[in-house]
Structures are given as C-alpha cells and as structure tokens.
Design a protein around this motif. Structure first.
Motif, PDB file in Angstrom:
ATOM      1  N   THR A   1      -6.099  -2.290  -7.917  1.00 44.95           N
ATOM      2  CA  THR A   1      -6.801  -3.606  -8.231  1.00 44.95           C
ATOM      3  C   THR A   1      -5.879  -4.702  -8.666  1.00 44.95           C
ATOM      4  O   THR A   1      -5.829  -5.919  -8.120  1.00 44.95           O
ATOM      5  CB  THR A   1      -7.658  -3.225  -9.486  1.00 44.95           C
ATOM      6  N   LYS A   2      -4.733  -4.317  -9.264  1.00 43.83           N
ATOM      7  CA  LYS A   2      -3.729  -5.351  -9.644  1.00 43.83           C
ATOM      8  C   LYS A   2      -3.107  -5.834  -8.344  1.00 43.83           C
ATOM      9  O   LYS A   2      -2.453  -7.097  -8.248  1.00 43.83           O
ATOM     10  CB  LYS A   2      -2.681  -4.777 -10.722  1.00 43.83           C
ATOM     11  N   ALA A   3      -2.729  -5.174  -7.248  1.00 43.41           N
ATOM     12  CA  ALA A   3      -2.191  -5.367  -6.079  1.00 43.41           C
ATOM     13  C   ALA A   3      -3.110  -6.273  -5.257  1.00 43.41           C
ATOM     14  O   ALA A   3      -2.804  -6.517  -4.044  1.00 43.41           O
ATOM     15  CB  ALA A   3      -1.571  -4.083  -5.448  1.00 43.41           C
TER      16      ALA A   3
ATOM     17  N   VAL B   1       0.720  -1.153   0.124  1.00 43.40           N
ATOM     18  CA  VAL B   1      -0.095   0.208   0.037  1.00 43.40           C
ATOM     19  C   VAL B   1       0.923   1.152  -0.071  1.00 43.40           C
ATOM     20  O   VAL B   1       0.675   2.180  -0.926  1.00 43.40           O
ATOM     21  CB  VAL B   1      -0.950  -0.070   1.088  1.00 43.40           C
ATOM     22  N   GLY B   2       1.894   1.207   0.947  1.00 41.54           N
ATOM     23  CA  GLY B   2       2.590   2.476   0.895  1.00 41.54           C
ATOM     24  C   GLY B   2       3.380   2.584  -0.250  1.00 41.54           C
ATOM     25  O   GLY B   2       3.835   3.675  -0.675  1.00 41.54           O
ATOM     26  N   GLU B   3       4.013   1.509  -0.940  1.00 43.35           N
ATOM     27  CA  GLU B   3       4.732   1.666  -2.194  1.00 43.35           C
ATOM     28  C   GLU B   3       3.743   2.225  -3.242  1.00 43.35           C
ATOM     29  O   GLU B   3       4.281   3.225  -4.167  1.00 43.35           O
ATOM     30  CB  GLU B   3       5.276   0.294  -2.563  1.00 43.35           C
ATOM     31  N   ILE B   4       2.434   1.713  -3.384  1.00 46.10           N
ATOM     32  CA  ILE B   4       1.698   2.351  -4.472  1.00 46.10           C
ATOM     33  C   ILE B   4       1.278   3.598  -4.149  1.00 46.10           C
ATOM     34  O   ILE B   4       1.138   4.654  -5.106  1.00 46.10           O
ATOM     35  CB  ILE B   4       0.548   1.476  -4.549  1.00 46.10           C
ATOM     36  N   CYS B   5       1.086   4.129  -2.956  1.00 43.44           N
ATOM     37  CA  CYS B   5       0.912   5.418  -2.524  1.00 43.44           C
ATOM     38  C   CYS B   5       1.823   6.289  -2.899  1.00 43.44           C
ATOM     39  O   CYS B   5       1.659   7.463  -3.414  1.00 43.44           O
ATOM     40  CB  CYS B   5       0.378   5.552  -1.242  1.00 43.44           C
ATOM     41  N   GLY B   6       2.971   5.925  -2.616  1.00 43.01           N
ATOM     42  CA  GLY B   6       4.016   6.824  -2.543  1.00 43.01           C
ATOM     43  C   GLY B   6       4.736   7.010  -4.089  1.00 43.01           C
ATOM     44  O   GLY B   6       5.291   8.176  -4.489  1.00 43.01           O
ATOM     45  N   GLU B   7       4.570   6.033  -4.778  1.00 44.94           N
ATOM     46  CA  GLU B   7       5.056   6.126  -6.286  1.00 44.94           C
ATOM     47  C   GLU B   7       4.204   6.324  -7.303  1.00 44.94           C
ATOM     48  O   GLU B   7       4.492   6.751  -8.305  1.00 44.94           O
ATOM     49  CB  GLU B   7       5.822   4.601  -6.338  1.00 44.94           C
ATOM     50  N   ILE B   8       2.928   6.090  -6.977  1.00 43.05           N
ATOM     51  CA  ILE B   8       1.862   6.371  -8.140  1.00 43.05           C
ATOM     52  C   ILE B   8       0.736   7.457  -7.471  1.00 43.05           C
ATOM     53  O   ILE B   8       0.539   8.066  -8.197  1.00 43.05           O
ATOM     54  CB  ILE B   8       1.009   4.884  -8.250  1.00 43.05           C
ATOM     55  N   VAL B   9      -0.028   6.971  -6.690  1.00 48.13           N
ATOM     56  CA  VAL B   9      -1.057   7.794  -6.187  1.00 48.13           C
ATOM     57  C   VAL B   9      -0.800   9.191  -5.734  1.00 48.13           C
ATOM     58  O   VAL B   9      -1.375  10.193  -6.301  1.00 48.13           O
ATOM     59  CB  VAL B   9      -2.018   7.196  -4.969  1.00 48.13           C
ATOM     60  N   ALA B  10       0.276   9.255  -4.897  1.00 48.69           N
ATOM     61  CA  ALA B  10       0.942  10.797  -4.498  1.00 48.69           C
ATOM     62  C   ALA B  10       1.215  11.691  -5.932  1.00 48.69           C
ATOM     63  O   ALA B  10       0.841  12.823  -6.008  1.00 48.69           O
ATOM     64  CB  ALA B  10       1.890  10.610  -3.473  1.00 48.69           C
ATOM     65  N   PRO B  11       2.139  11.225  -6.432  1.00 51.88           N
ATOM     66  CA  PRO B  11       2.515  11.822  -7.628  1.00 51.88           C
ATOM     67  C   PRO B  11       1.493  12.387  -8.591  1.00 51.88           C
ATOM     68  O   PRO B  11       1.416  13.241  -9.184  1.00 51.88           O
ATOM     69  CB  PRO B  11       3.497  10.766  -8.340  1.00 51.88           C
TER      70      PRO B  11
END
Length: 375
Positions: A43-45, A2-12
């Motif tokens: 979804t993929k995660a 979750v942290g990885e997706i948020c930091g690398e995709i959602v936040a940017p």
C-alpha cells in the motif's frame, strides 16, 4: 519496486504466514502478523489499484505490467497474491458502476482497502445460477438489503464486497441475479468460520452470514450473472494464471538451486541426465505458461483500450472490427491460459519435490508449501 518488496518482505514472510495463518473471533478476521506487514508495504508503495485511472488515485497501468507484478507477488507467496490480487474486483466497479459509486469506492481501493467477490453458496458452487442470497429493495432509503449465506469466499472480511444476489422474487435461474456493492462500514455481515485449507493459508477463505446487510446495486438489475460475473471471472482467471506462473517459477528456482548444491557420487545431481531432463521440462512449462499469460493479457489490454475510447467518442468501423477481434481472442485465451498454467504449476511443484528426493517431503524445504499452494 515490486521485485524489491517481494524479495525483501513478502518472500521472507511466507513461511511464518503459512504457519500462523489468519484467525476469526467475534465475526471478524485477523490476518497473520506478517500478512499485515505485506499489505502495509504494498500500500505504501502505491501498488493498490494499479490499473485504475489517475483521477481515482490509481497508476493507470495497462494489464500486462500488472500481471507481471502479480507473477512476482505469487512467486514470493501465492497466498498473499490472493489478497493483493483481489484489487482486480475494482475493475467491475470501474466498468459497470455509476460515476458516483466510482468516485466513492475506487479511491479507497487505490489507498489500500481490500476487496472480495462473494459468489459461492453452500448449494451454488460452479452452478452460480442457483444462488439464493436474497436482495430486497427498500423504497424509503433507496438501498438494497441482503440476507443469506455465502461460502468459500476468499478474503471474506474485506472492506468492499461485490455480492451476487437474487433481486427478482420468484426466479430460480441466472436472469434473477444482480450484482451489489457491500461496504463493511455499514455492517450486517459476519464471518461464521474460516476454512482450514491445505494451502494458500495466508488468505482467509470464509463462510459469511448476511443479516439485513445494506448494499447498493452495481449496474443494472438482472445482469449480475449474465454480464458482470462473466467479466469478473475473466479477470479472476488471468489472476489464477499469474499465480500459477509465479508458483511454477518458485518451484523451478528451488529445484535448480538444490540440484546445483546437492552432491551424490562425487558430483552435483544436476549433472545426472535424469535430473537435468526434469529441470529442462520444468523450464519449458514455465516459459510456455508465462508467454501465454502475457500474450493473453495483451489481448485484454487492446480490447479494453477500445472500450475506453468508446466512452469518449464513437469508434470507427475499423476500430469496432479490431475491438471485436481482440475481445474474442481474450475470451478464448483467458480460460486456456488459466487451465494450462495451473496444470503446469502442479506438475512443476511435483517435479520440484522429485528433484529434492526424500528431503522434498520434509517441511524444512519450501517445495512442500509450493506443492500445497499449487493444489
């Protein structure tokens, strides 16, 4: 994950989503391009249907780690939390729908389909017992058909809807309302418009028109408001609390980073007592909000665990007593957590701008978006 997706995709992606926003054409909503990217990544995660049992394709997580994830998603983009977090609605299907409905709908949510709760109408906001969307039963095919208008519906063009409608003709209070499941595949609902909001811009807030929309009854008639909406709103309040904690964290992070970087009179402004005090109070409010959110969610986990056990066997007297205790604690602390966390989120967003000084008023900095989202 979750942290990885948020930091690398959602936040940017958050700033682009805020600027682009969703659009509506021919009665259908199109998400901002980066919102689609966010949904695809989560979804993929396998991060949809997190609290659902594995037999339906979920992760079988308790509510506490799910709320931790919601906190992180909100920190990255509070608008995206409105879409991702509406998977909460599936809890109502899990708790109150029949087994056939559970087996048909829950796996779809776990596979990434979106949900919404269609409650509010032009003349029924906080006063939900005034809901007048009409539900008519057709004896020939065994389905209900919905007609009317819903307003201020978050993610209103979702795949699956939980709809509060008036099933009992001649009634005008909460006892005439039932809960229905509407599947977009069946057609009958169009989006008339999207609201132009101050914040949370990535999440479409829609006005919906129901014209003979085919739907299924969820649970029993007449319990839509009295029982099912009350349960649904408790989950929604926890979601708002998590969203608020995430915004508070983002505001604190922005303020702290700026205070360390910005120099005046030959030193970083964090070294000035007035600024240090603001940051200390922001951190205290953040930590208090998060502690209350997680403890409240723990109360929910415990009483829901007893609910699941009760489906398999009869509870002992001691277990029933414990179940009632934690149910009461959850009912008391849930609105408290939502109320306190959302107030502190607003205060922290305001103080974040204050730490930034004049720069905080400019769209070059994240804090102005956080302030709008907090409202």
């Amino acid at each position: 994950i979750v942290g990885e997706i948020c930091g690398e995709i959602v936040a940017p992606n958050a700033e682009d989503v805020d600027h682009e926003g969703p659009t509506v054409a021919n009665g259908r909503v199109t998400y901002a391009s980066k919102t689609k990217e966010n949904l695809d990544a989560t979804t993929k995660a396998g991060l949809m249907g997190m609290t659902m049992p594995r037999k339906y394709g979920g992760l079988n997580f308790p509510a506490v780690p799910y709320m931790i994830a919601a906190d992180m998603v909100s920190r990255a983009d509070a608008g995206f939390e409105n879409l991702w977090g509406l998977q909460d609605c599936v809890e109502t299907i899990y708790e109150f729908a029949d087994e056939d409905q559970k087996s048909r709908y829950i796996p779809r949510v776990c596979q990434g389909e979106t949900m919404s709760m269609d409650l509010t109408e032009p003349d029924a906001g906080s006063d939900l017992q005034a809901v007048m969307l009409k539900a008519t039963y057709n004896e020939k095919d065994g389905y209900w058909y919905l007609n009317g208008v819903k307003r201020f519906i978050t993610n209103g063009d979702s795949d699956l809807h939980l709809v509060l409608a008036r099933s009992e003709e001649g009634t005008r209070d909460g006892r005439g309302l039932s809960m229905f499941i509407y599947d977009k595949r069946n057609g009958g609902v169009t989006v008339r418009r999207i609201e132009n909001k101050m914040g949370i811009k990535g999440s479409p807030t829609c006005e919906l028109v129901f014209k003979n929309a085919k739907a299924e009854l969820c649970g029993d008639r007449k319990l839509g408001l009295i029982k099912y909406v009350m349960a649904l709103m408790n989950g929604a309040r926890l979601g708002i609390a998590a969203q608020s904690v995430g915004i508070s964290q983002a505001a604190y992070n922005e303020a702290l980073a700026y205070a360390k970087e910005r120099r005046q009179f030959g030193k970083a402004i964090i070294e000035f007592p007035a600024v240090a005090e603001i940051l200390s109070l922001m951190k205290a409010k953040l930590d208090a909000s998060r502690a209350l959110l997680y403890e409240t969610t723990r109360f929910v986990d415990i009483y829901k665990a007893f609910d699941d056990i009760a489906k398999e066997r009869k509870l002992t007297p001691e277990e029933r007593t414990e179940q009632k205790t934690f149910s009461k604690l959850a009912d008391s602390f849930t609105p408290l957590s939502k109320g306190m966390s959302s107030e502190f989120a607003n205060q922290n967003a305001y103080d974040c701008i204050q730490v930034h000084g004049g720069s905080g008023f400019m769209k070059d900095y994240t804090c102005e978006r956080l302030y709008r989202d907090a409202r």
